[in-house]
Design a protein around this motif. Sequence first.
Motif, PDB file in Angstrom:
ATOM      1  N   SER A  98      26.396 -25.408 -74.293  1.00 52.92           N
ATOM      2  CA  SER A  98      27.181 -24.605 -73.353  1.00 52.92           C
ATOM      3  C   SER A  98      27.212 -23.143 -73.792  1.00 52.92           C
ATOM      4  CB  SER A  98      28.609 -25.156 -73.255  1.00 52.92           C
ATOM      5  OG  SER A  98      29.231 -25.178 -74.535  1.00 52.92           O
ATOM      6  N   ARG A 134      18.380 -19.230 -69.147  1.00 51.13           N
ATOM      7  CA  ARG A 134      19.724 -18.660 -69.184  1.00 51.13           C
ATOM      8  C   ARG A 134      19.649 -17.173 -68.851  1.00 51.13           C
ATOM      9  NH1 ARG A 134      23.284 -22.091 -72.090  1.00 51.13           N
ATOM     10  NH2 ARG A 134      22.473 -24.207 -71.766  1.00 51.13           N
ATOM     11  N   LYS A 201      25.647 -26.711 -82.374  1.00 52.20           N
ATOM     12  CA  LYS A 201      26.867 -26.130 -81.808  1.00 52.20           C
ATOM     13  C   LYS A 201      27.972 -26.073 -82.856  1.00 52.20           C
ATOM     14  CE  LYS A 201      30.201 -26.584 -78.031  1.00 52.20           C
ATOM     15  NZ  LYS A 201      30.557 -27.313 -76.789  1.00 52.20           N
TER      16      LYS A 201
END
Length: 275
Positions: A98, A134, A201
Amino acid sequence: MAMLCATSAYVLGQAAPKGEIGDTSSSQPAILQKVGIDQRLNQPVPLDLNFLDENGQTVKLRDYFGQKPVVLSLVYYQCPMLCSQVLNGLTSSFNVLSFNAGREFNVITVSFDPRDTPAAANETKQRVLKRYRRPGSEQGWHFLTGKKDQIDALAQAVGFRHAWDPEIQQYAHASGIMLLTADGHVAQYYYGIEYAPRDLKLGIVQTSKGKVGGLVEQVLLYCYHYDPARGKYGAAVFNILRVSALATMLALGGFMFIMFRRDAAAKQRGLYRTS
């Protein structure tokens, strides 16, 4: 078949002294004794090193530090095998996160081949960003080239050991990435060509707080190998990819088999209830 640099897998854990990676057994080709990734946690990276970005502009490493963690990958843009797998694996992990490059973290890909040019860096960047879907990521993922002394200083700081093979005009090197703190200290290592998004992450979150991870077990993938029977170098990485694909197919087949059995058992129980 003697593995030479590049895609043979060595699993090394506590047996590797002081966090160093590399097997120096007598059966190993001499070139592999020069290749590896040594874990130098909390080692400061010299941020005043000079490089050229993908547009040919002179930059310092410091330009990409200060506010966000930095994911560092050392590859070379002319690599015929493993480096593209490293970048593909990194891109696949980023696509799951994310977090976005340029927002929660920066990415620096540096060529350790002083022959590489900004044009080659730009070509690689365009190819990678086409996979990394992205918006704005071009501002967060940088592809650099540089002179040998600057490259060597960076590689030494993060423990990345590579060797030039003049016979085949290629580099012997291992695969992996490093996570650096915003002030330029080595915080974590990830090995191989696939990087678990969850681990990455968590590492970014911890590193953003200035935390440095601990030593991890290493699975080294090297860039190419030598077949003494044929007297040729070949792409061993693809053998590993084939094994990985077979394992995935077996796991998927096992999952489908279990689900079919569950469905059959459920239908049979349903028949019993209606009879």
